[in-house]
Structures are given as C-alpha cells and as structure tokens.
Write a protein that holds these residues in place. Structure first.
Motif, PDB file in Angstrom:
ATOM      1  N   ARG A   1      10.007   9.024  17.331  1.00 46.45           N
ATOM      2  CA  ARG A   1       8.710   8.584  17.854  1.00 46.45           C
ATOM      3  C   ARG A   1       7.791   8.069  16.761  1.00 46.45           C
ATOM      4  O   ARG A   1       7.015   7.146  16.968  1.00 46.45           O
ATOM      5  CB  ARG A   1       8.059   9.741  18.606  1.00 46.45           C
ATOM      6  N   GLN A   2       7.901   8.664  15.559  1.00 42.70           N
ATOM      7  CA  GLN A   2       6.990   8.302  14.483  1.00 42.70           C
ATOM      8  C   GLN A   2       7.582   7.242  13.558  1.00 42.70           C
ATOM      9  O   GLN A   2       6.869   6.343  13.106  1.00 42.70           O
ATOM     10  CB  GLN A   2       6.629   9.551  13.655  1.00 42.70           C
ATOM     11  N   TYR A   3       8.894   7.333  13.285  1.00 43.33           N
ATOM     12  CA  TYR A   3       9.490   6.436  12.294  1.00 43.33           C
ATOM     13  C   TYR A   3      10.347   5.347  12.909  1.00 43.33           C
ATOM     14  O   TYR A   3      11.019   4.600  12.195  1.00 43.33           O
ATOM     15  CB  TYR A   3      10.320   7.254  11.297  1.00 43.33           C
ATOM     16  N   GLY A   4      10.372   5.239  14.216  1.00 39.64           N
ATOM     17  CA  GLY A   4      11.061   4.148  14.884  1.00 39.64           C
ATOM     18  C   GLY A   4      12.565   4.351  14.939  1.00 39.64           C
ATOM     19  O   GLY A   4      13.074   5.478  14.920  1.00 39.64           O
ATOM     20  N   SER A   5      13.304   3.235  15.004  1.00 40.21           N
ATOM     21  CA  SER A   5      14.757   3.278  15.084  1.00 40.21           C
ATOM     22  C   SER A   5      15.339   2.214  14.165  1.00 40.21           C
ATOM     23  O   SER A   5      14.661   1.262  13.781  1.00 40.21           O
ATOM     24  CB  SER A   5      15.224   3.048  16.530  1.00 40.21           C
ATOM     25  N   GLY A   6      16.611   2.388  13.857  1.00 37.25           N
ATOM     26  CA  GLY A   6      17.266   1.449  12.960  1.00 37.25           C
ATOM     27  C   GLY A   6      18.011   2.180  11.869  1.00 37.25           C
ATOM     28  O   GLY A   6      18.256   3.385  11.935  1.00 37.25           O
ATOM     29  N   ALA A   7      18.392   1.413  10.818  1.00 41.62           N
ATOM     30  CA  ALA A   7      19.171   2.008   9.724  1.00 41.62           C
ATOM     31  C   ALA A   7      18.304   2.863   8.819  1.00 41.62           C
ATOM     32  O   ALA A   7      18.784   3.818   8.202  1.00 41.62           O
ATOM     33  CB  ALA A   7      19.866   0.905   8.926  1.00 41.62           C
ATOM     34  N   GLU A   8      17.024   2.502   8.685  1.00 40.73           N
ATOM     35  CA  GLU A   8      16.116   3.228   7.787  1.00 40.73           C
ATOM     36  C   GLU A   8      14.802   3.503   8.515  1.00 40.73           C
ATOM     37  O   GLU A   8      14.414   2.756   9.428  1.00 40.73           O
ATOM     38  CB  GLU A   8      15.850   2.422   6.522  1.00 40.73           C
ATOM     39  N   PRO A   9      14.112   4.576   8.101  1.00 42.23           N
ATOM     40  CA  PRO A   9      12.828   4.880   8.744  1.00 42.23           C
ATOM     41  C   PRO A   9      11.748   3.893   8.323  1.00 42.23           C
ATOM     42  O   PRO A   9      11.765   3.364   7.208  1.00 42.23           O
ATOM     43  CB  PRO A   9      12.512   6.297   8.239  1.00 42.23           C
ATOM     44  N   THR A  10      10.827   3.647   9.213  1.00 40.95           N
ATOM     45  CA  THR A  10       9.696   2.755   8.937  1.00 40.95           C
ATOM     46  C   THR A  10       8.407   3.546   9.090  1.00 40.95           C
ATOM     47  O   THR A  10       8.175   4.170  10.134  1.00 40.95           O
ATOM     48  CB  THR A  10       9.700   1.561   9.908  1.00 40.95           C
ATOM     49  N   LEU A  11       7.591   3.519   8.052  1.00 37.80           N
ATOM     50  CA  LEU A  11       6.325   4.245   8.119  1.00 37.80           C
ATOM     51  C   LEU A  11       5.411   3.594   9.146  1.00 37.80           C
ATOM     52  O   LEU A  11       5.229   2.364   9.144  1.00 37.80           O
ATOM     53  CB  LEU A  11       5.640   4.257   6.756  1.00 37.80           C
ATOM     54  N   PRO A  12       4.809   4.377  10.028  1.00 30.94           N
ATOM     55  CA  PRO A  12       3.927   3.802  11.058  1.00 30.94           C
ATOM     56  C   PRO A  12       2.597   3.379  10.440  1.00 30.94           C
ATOM     57  O   PRO A  12       2.174   3.879   9.408  1.00 30.94           O
ATOM     58  CB  PRO A  12       3.743   4.965  12.036  1.00 30.94           C
ATOM     59  N   TYR A  13       1.966   2.434  11.116  1.00 31.50           N
ATOM     60  CA  TYR A  13       0.633   2.030  10.686  1.00 31.50           C
ATOM     61  C   TYR A  13      -0.419   2.915  11.321  1.00 31.50           C
ATOM     62  O   TYR A  13      -1.498   3.093  10.772  1.00 31.50           O
ATOM     63  CB  TYR A  13       0.403   0.566  11.063  1.00 31.50           C
ATOM     64  N   TYR A  14      -0.061   3.513  12.479  1.00 30.70           N
ATOM     65  CA  TYR A  14      -0.980   4.402  13.176  1.00 30.70           C
ATOM     66  C   TYR A  14      -0.289   5.733  13.467  1.00 30.70           C
ATOM     67  O   TYR A  14       0.905   5.763  13.804  1.00 30.70           O
ATOM     68  CB  TYR A  14      -1.451   3.784  14.496  1.00 30.70           C
ATOM     69  N   ILE A  15      -1.037   6.817  13.330  1.00 27.30           N
ATOM     70  CA  ILE A  15      -0.573   8.128  13.797  1.00 27.30           C
ATOM     71  C   ILE A  15      -0.836   8.246  15.295  1.00 27.30           C
ATOM     72  O   ILE A  15      -0.009   8.739  16.063  1.00 27.30           O
ATOM     73  CB  ILE A  15      -1.279   9.259  13.037  1.00 27.30           C
ATOM     74  N   LEU A  16      -2.003   7.804  15.699  1.00 25.47           N
ATOM     75  CA  LEU A  16      -2.348   7.707  17.116  1.00 25.47           C
ATOM     76  C   LEU A  16      -2.891   6.305  17.377  1.00 25.47           C
ATOM     77  O   LEU A  16      -3.828   5.871  16.670  1.00 25.47           O
ATOM     78  CB  LEU A  16      -3.416   8.751  17.500  1.00 25.47           C
ATOM     79  N   PRO A  17      -2.333   5.573  18.338  1.00 26.61           N
ATOM     80  CA  PRO A  17      -1.161   5.899  19.160  1.00 26.61           C
ATOM     81  C   PRO A  17       0.102   5.976  18.291  1.00 26.61           C
ATOM     82  O   PRO A  17       0.283   5.185  17.364  1.00 26.61           O
ATOM     83  CB  PRO A  17      -1.068   4.727  20.140  1.00 26.61           C
ATOM     84  N   GLY A  18       0.964   6.928  18.574  1.00 31.38           N
ATOM     85  CA  GLY A  18       2.126   7.188  17.751  1.00 31.38           C
ATOM     86  C   GLY A  18       3.082   6.011  17.667  1.00 31.38           C
ATOM     87  O   GLY A  18       3.464   5.421  18.670  1.00 31.38           O
ATOM     88  N   GLY A  19       3.452   5.637  16.430  1.00 35.27           N
ATOM     89  CA  GLY A  19       4.444   4.597  16.203  1.00 35.27           C
ATOM     90  C   GLY A  19       3.927   3.191  16.332  1.00 35.27           C
ATOM     91  O   GLY A  19       4.701   2.233  16.180  1.00 35.27           O
ATOM     92  N   ALA A  20       2.648   2.993  16.591  1.00 34.77           N
ATOM     93  CA  ALA A  20       2.106   1.645  16.756  1.00 34.77           C
ATOM     94  C   ALA A  20       2.051   0.928  15.417  1.00 34.77           C
ATOM     95  O   ALA A  20       1.789   1.527  14.373  1.00 34.77           O
ATOM     96  CB  ALA A  20       0.723   1.709  17.392  1.00 34.77           C
ATOM     97  N   SER A  21       2.318  -0.377  15.449  1.00 34.75           N
ATOM     98  CA  SER A  21       2.302  -1.192  14.239  1.00 34.75           C
ATOM     99  C   SER A  21       0.963  -1.891  14.098  1.00 34.75           C
ATOM    100  O   SER A  21       0.139  -1.907  15.025  1.00 34.75           O
ATOM    101  CB  SER A  21       3.434  -2.231  14.292  1.00 34.75           C
ATOM    102  N   GLU A  22       0.765  -2.514  12.935  1.00 28.34           N
ATOM    103  CA  GLU A  22      -0.491  -3.223  12.683  1.00 28.34           C
ATOM    104  C   GLU A  22      -0.620  -4.406  13.650  1.00 28.34           C
ATOM    105  O   GLU A  22       0.328  -5.167  13.867  1.00 28.34           O
ATOM    106  CB  GLU A  22      -0.519  -3.712  11.240  1.00 28.34           C
ATOM    107  N   GLY A  23      -1.803  -4.552  14.235  1.00 23.86           N
ATOM    108  CA  GLY A  23      -2.047  -5.632  15.173  1.00 23.86           C
ATOM    109  C   GLY A  23      -1.776  -5.281  16.626  1.00 23.86           C
ATOM    110  O   GLY A  23      -2.122  -6.056  17.532  1.00 23.86           O
ATOM    111  N   GLU A  24      -1.129  -4.115  16.848  1.00 23.18           N
ATOM    112  CA  GLU A  24      -0.814  -3.719  18.221  1.00 23.18           C
ATOM    113  C   GLU A  24      -1.933  -2.912  18.873  1.00 23.18           C
ATOM    114  O   GLU A  24      -1.868  -2.657  20.081  1.00 23.18           O
ATOM    115  CB  GLU A  24       0.471  -2.891  18.241  1.00 23.18           C
ATOM    116  N   VAL A  25      -2.921  -2.486  18.102  1.00 24.53           N
ATOM    117  CA  VAL A  25      -3.971  -1.626  18.626  1.00 24.53           C
ATOM    118  C   VAL A  25      -5.318  -2.308  18.454  1.00 24.53           C
ATOM    119  O   VAL A  25      -5.628  -2.843  17.371  1.00 24.53           O
ATOM    120  CB  VAL A  25      -3.972  -0.258  17.909  1.00 24.53           C
ATOM    121  N   ASP A  26      -6.110  -2.306  19.498  1.00 25.90           N
ATOM    122  CA  ASP A  26      -7.477  -2.832  19.446  1.00 25.90           C
ATOM    123  C   ASP A  26      -8.402  -1.693  19.020  1.00 25.90           C
ATOM    124  O   ASP A  26      -8.751  -0.831  19.831  1.00 25.90           O
ATOM    125  CB  ASP A  26      -7.875  -3.388  20.807  1.00 25.90           C
TER     126      ASP A  26
END
Length: 409
Positions: free
Chosen positions: A278-303
């Motif tokens: 939920r926090q680090y996404g999916s794939g071969a390597e973890p990805t640091l989230p840009y937001y803690i809340l909403p969880g897992g949201a990337s930059e530009g996805e949250v107003d």
C-alpha cells in the motif's frame, strides 16, 4: 689506495675489543635507611640512558655500565638517590622515605592522622586533578578520583549524580554521608569546587564508630579553604565547548533503506510471487511515496487545496469530514542532530583571602554557566562563600562560615 682485507680486520678488532671492555658489571643491594630491610622491585637506571634493571626480592641488583656512569635508584614513597660508580663493582645503596608522604595529614572524622599511621580504608582525593574536570558539581568531579567510589550521572546540566561507596543497599538510601567542615550534610551540590581544600573518603566500617548508622554507606569529609599569609586576590576561569558526535550516530536507516528492508522481507516471505504494498507500490523495487495520506499517492495526484482539518472539533463524527494530506519525508530526518548540538560551558571564580596569628578570612564568588547538549537544557549558578576566624584570646576564637547559592536549571 687499496687496503688489504687482513689490515682492515686488524684495525677493526681493537676498536671492538675496547668497546666491550669499556663496561663493568656492578652489583649491590638496596635497603631502607630506617628499617635496614631490603627494597624489592626498586628501579636502578643508568642516568641519561634507558639502561636499567629492578632489584630482586632481597633488594639485590646487577647492571653493566661504564666505569664513570651515574646510577639513579628510585622507588615509590622514597626519595631518589644518585650514586657515581667511579669504577666500583660493588655498591650498597640506602633509600630514605619521603618525609612529605609520611607526614601528610588526613582528616578521619574524629581528628587528623598522619597518612603513614592510617590503618583503615581511606582515599585522599587529589584536588588539583579533580578541579581539572569542567563540571559544576563537586560529586560529579569525584568520578575516577578515588578507588571504590562509583559516580553515576544522567548528563543533564545541574542534575546531581548518584555517589556509591559500598555498592547499592537493598533497603533505604545508598548515598554516603557528607561532612563539610565538621558539619554533616545531606548533599554537597551547593559547594563551589574551587572552595574545597581537601577531600577524604572513609570506606570501611570504622567510620560507623564515629558517625553511627548514618555512615553505613561511607563518609566523604570535605574541608574548605581558609585564608593564610598575606592578602591575596586570585582569579581562575575557563571557557569551552561540549562536543557531540556528528553524522548518523545510531546508524538509523534512511526511508529508502527502510523500504528496501521491508521489500526484502516480503520477498523472503513469499518467494517468486509479485509484491504489492500500500505504501511502496508494486514492481521489482519499492518506490517511496510522495504522500503518506492519501496512502501511496504520487506527486500531482492530490489537490492540496482541499486539505481540511478542524483542530477545535467537539463532535466525534466531525472527523469523517476531514481531508488530511500528509507529505512523505523522502530524505529522512537525523533526529539526533535535530535535538543535540555543541554547547558552551564557562566558569569564573574570584577569591580574596588573608591570614595570620590574629585570625584569617576568605571570601569567594563563583559564576557557572553550562548549556546542555540537549536543546532547552541548561544550568546557571551564582555562589558566594565566607570563611573567617578571629583569635580574640587564647580561649576564645569565634568562627564564621556561610554560603549563598542561586541557580537556574
């Protein structure tokens, strides 16, 4: 011109033989001047060199030195003795005990004794060495100055440390009894370290015969300074900085390292299966989230303009209407460096004293300012002390001693 090998050897040998014959074997014995007993393990050193030996159990020694060498004989508690060899092969040496070491006076509660006459467990604190430690607390400076004495400090400026002489008791208080100028005291935090003339630690059960049950944990006897000689004005002070370690002191993981560790744990739990977090996404390597809340949201996805939280809400149902937005700290925070930093410490002491047959006096002022390496901690203290005695008649000599202390912590 060529020199035959045989002639070269002939010229070389006389020099070598002369060097070997230049030293003689000197033997002898080292004895105590007063008792006549041998002194074992005494140092016998050729002056100006590193050539030396120790005497055996019977005080005997043997050493090879030049005929005109000077031998230096030394041992703890004895005065050094230098003797010219003058070609002699047998020497008897006497060492005299140091008068200062034997005549040193120690306060033992009910009076004073010569150090050489003491039979109990008494430690005499070296005040010059003790005052080299930049600490506002006398008990804290005692650390490492007397055998069998344990000092435990929290490190907070102005916080009195715990002093233990006989370990920790199962019942009651384990603190020793303090006696300042013959008066029992509960603690010595009010004392200015620069005002102390001598300090003795009574560690054996004999102290209980003087002070009773209060001495069950040992006794620390303190004598403050008195005025002597002509009028003197003394100043001492220092300024320094208390340093803290730099870098990642506790070796804490960064956010990326923590994500990699969590990712490896999930891979080891279910080998070969795809990972979705939920926090680090999916794939071969973890990805640091840009937001803690909403969880897992990337930059530009949250107003972020829709953020709403009412800190003064009174109804529990109002929480459901909040829109919390929390950015992730991708760089991480070195919390040790955030709350600890280098801190200054300074101390100033001035005293005026004079003494003679008719009386003596000492007046001292002290200012101590210590900032703590932990932010928002400090200790500031002002102290003043007066010691006076006036010999009005042979049978009437009033004494006066008082302290004033003001501190902030």
């Amino acid at each position: 011109m060529r020199i035959p090998l045989f002639m070269f050897i002939v010229l070389l040998f006389p020099v070598t033989i002369f060097a070997q014959e230049d030293e003689i074997l000197v033997t002898g014995v080292v004895i105590d001047t007063e008792s006549g007993m041998p002194v074992p393990s005494a140092n016998v050193i050729e002056k100006g060199t590193s050539n030396g030996v120790l005497t055996n159990f019977d005080g005997e020694f043997s050493i090879e030195v030049p005929p005109q060498a000077t031998l230096v004989f030394s041992y703890i508690g004895y005065a050094n003795n230098e003797i010219q060899v003058d070609g002699r092969t047998e020497i008897e040496v006497s060492l005299e005990p140091k008068a200062a070491a034997l005549q040193e006076v120690v306060v033992v509660g009910y009076g004073t004794q010569r150090k050489v006459d003491l039979t109990g467990a008494v430690s005499v604190v070296d005040m010059e060495s003790m005052n080299r430690q930049p600490s506002p607390q006398v008990s804290e400076q005692l650390q490492g100055q007397a055998s069998g004495v344990t000092v435990t400090s929290s490190g907070q400026p102005g916080e009195p440390p715990q002093v233990r002489i006989r370990g920790i008791n199962t019942f009651g208080d384990s603190s020793p009894l303090y006696v300042v100028d013959g008066v029992p005291a509960q603690d010595i935090n009010y004392l200015n370290p620069n005002d102390i003339a001598s300090m003795q630690v009574l560690k054996d059960a004999g102290s209980a015969s003087i002070y009773g049950a209060r001495a069950a944990n040992g006794v620390i006897i303190i004598t403050t300074k008195k005025g002597t000689g002509d009028l003197e004005v003394n100043y001492s002070g220092y300024y320094g900085t208390q340093m803290v370690p730099e870098g990642n002191v506790y070796d804490i993981l960064s956010p990326q390292e923590h994500a990699d560790l969590r990712w490896a744990a999930m891979e080891n739990t279910n080998p070969g299966e795809p990972i979705t977090d939920r926090q680090y996404g999916s794939g071969a390597e973890p990805t640091l989230p840009y937001y803690i809340l909403p969880g897992g949201a990337s930059e530009g996805e949250v107003d972020e303009s829709t953020y709403y939280v009412d800190p003064y809400y009174t109804e529990s149902g109002a929480v459901n209407g909040f829109n919390q937005i929390i950015r992730a700290n991708q760089q991480g925070t070195n919390w040790f460096q955030e709350i600890f930093s280098n801190a200054p410490i300074m101390n100033h002491n001035i005293s005026v004293s004079q003494g003679g047959e008719k009386g003596n006096f000492l007046f001292s002022l002290n200012y101590m300012d210590q900032e703590g390496t932990l932010i928002n901690t400090f200790y500031e203290r002002y102290t003043a002390r007066v010691n006076s005695q006036f010999n009005i008649t042979d049978n009437f000599s009033p004494k006066n001693s008082w302290d004033i202390k003001k501190n902030w912590a």
